[in-house]
Design a protein around this motif. Structure first.
Motif, short mmCIF file in Angstrom:
data_model
loop_
_atom_site.label_atom_id
_atom_site.label_comp_id
_atom_site.label_asym_id
_atom_site.label_seq_id
_atom_site.Cartn_x
_atom_site.Cartn_y
_atom_site.Cartn_z
N TYR A 37 0.84 -1.20 0.00
CA TYR A 37 0.00 0.00 0.00
C TYR A 37 0.88 1.25 0.00
O TYR A 37 1.93 1.28 0.64
CB TYR A 37 -0.90 0.03 1.24
CG TYR A 37 -1.98 -1.02 1.26
CD1 TYR A 37 -3.20 -0.81 0.65
CD2 TYR A 37 -1.77 -2.24 1.91
CE1 TYR A 37 -4.20 -1.77 0.67
CE2 TYR A 37 -2.76 -3.21 1.94
CZ TYR A 37 -3.97 -2.97 1.33
OH TYR A 37 -4.95 -3.93 1.35
N PHE A 92 -0.11 4.84 1.10
CA PHE A 92 -1.13 5.71 1.66
C PHE A 92 -0.69 7.17 1.62
O PHE A 92 0.52 7.46 1.63
CB PHE A 92 -1.44 5.31 3.10
CG PHE A 92 -2.20 4.02 3.24
CD1 PHE A 92 -3.54 3.95 2.88
CD2 PHE A 92 -1.57 2.89 3.72
CE1 PHE A 92 -4.24 2.76 3.00
CE2 PHE A 92 -2.27 1.69 3.86
CZ PHE A 92 -3.61 1.63 3.49
N THR A 152 -5.17 1.27 -2.55
CA THR A 152 -5.64 1.95 -1.34
C THR A 152 -7.05 2.50 -1.48
O THR A 152 -7.68 2.85 -0.48
CB THR A 152 -4.73 3.14 -0.98
OG1 THR A 152 -4.84 4.15 -1.97
CG2 THR A 152 -3.27 2.71 -0.83
N ASP A 192 -12.57 7.47 0.03
CA ASP A 192 -12.10 8.84 0.28
C ASP A 192 -13.24 9.75 0.71
O ASP A 192 -13.21 10.96 0.45
CB ASP A 192 -11.40 9.39 -0.95
CG ASP A 192 -12.30 9.47 -2.18
OD1 ASP A 192 -13.34 8.77 -2.20
OD2 ASP A 192 -11.99 10.23 -3.11
#
Length: 252
Positions: free
Chosen positions: A132, A134, A160, A201
């Motif tokens: 990942y 991030f 992600t 998100d």
């Protein structure tokens, strides 16, 4: 040339269909899928069929890999979903040849694609399938230096479910911060294309990206889809956790 870059569909047919309709409406030359066609969502076979039919190139995601091999590092909810997904692929819609074709397609997916100056992965340039990247990693300058050291120019990724652009000056620029369009310059960039089927998100609309190689820009697209229809399918399947439907509504 315009390329549509999609990722992290996760068996969400309603989202994938809505994104494909948007892609058709704006007109693109080709579609790349950066992995995780399946896992979590209620329509793995149908999503695979659509990706197989529409995408010029597709990369192996960690959930795609988990359907083929022993899942590694999956939480209980994801693990139950991938076992259910395997059963669906085995039972599959259509003829035995269609069932075999889906498994063959998954088994032959590459872990990355290089088309200089572009590199396409699912996870990261260091670990194309599982790592990942991030947004908060911009505060770890050493990690970012290592990741940027693995690419020549631009690297596109998913995994992600958080869209945005990472710069070599350790910035993360969300789509909102660049008014959904970012111009590619001479410096290296890591670019997350977001998620079609399970956005995280805080925006529950499907997300994908258009790479325009003529204008040297990327443009993020957000697409409404029938979230309630997908969530209802999840709620009606005992082996899929209700939280998987709830999170689609929250966009997180």
């Amino acid at each position: 040339m315009k390329r549509a870059l999609i990722s992290d569909i996760h068996g969400n047919l309603e989202a994938l269909q809505a994104v494909m309709a948007d892609i058709d409406a704006i007109g693109v030359d080709e579609i790349y899928c950066l992995g995780d066609i399946i896992g979590y969502g209620p329509n793995p076979c149908e999503c695979l069929d659509l990706v197989m039919r529409r995408c010029k190139h597709t990369i192996l995601g960690n959930h795609d890999q988990a359907a083929l091999f022993d899942p590694d590092g999956f939480n209980p909810m994801a693990l139950r979903a991938i076992y259910w997904t395997r059963d669906q692929l085995d039972a599959g819609n259509g003829s035995q040849s269609q069932v075999n074709a889906r498994w063959d397609f998954l088994g032959e997916l590459p872990r990355f694609i290089n088309d200089e100056p572009y590199r396409f992965v699912h996870g990261s340039p260091r670990d194309p399938t599982n790592e990942y990247v991030f947004p908060e990693y911009v505060y770890d300058t050493r990690k970012m230096e290592i990741l940027f050291g693995k690419i020549d120019q631009y690297c596109f990724m998913g995994h992600t479910h958080l869209p945005g652009v990472f710069t070599t000056s350790c910035e993360f620029i969300s789509p909102e911060e660049c008014d959904n369009t970012y111009t590619l310059g001479s410096t290296k960039l890591l670019i997350n294309v977001g998620s079609v089927g399970q956005p995280r998100d805080e925006n529950n609309r499907s997300c994908y990206l258009i790479l325009d190689t003529d204008s040297n820009t990327i443009t993020y697209r957000r697409v409404e889809y029938d979230i309630e229809a997908t969530a209802s399918k999840i709620y009606n399947e005992p082996d899929l956790d209700n939280a998987l439907g709830d999170r689609l509504k929250r966009g997180h």
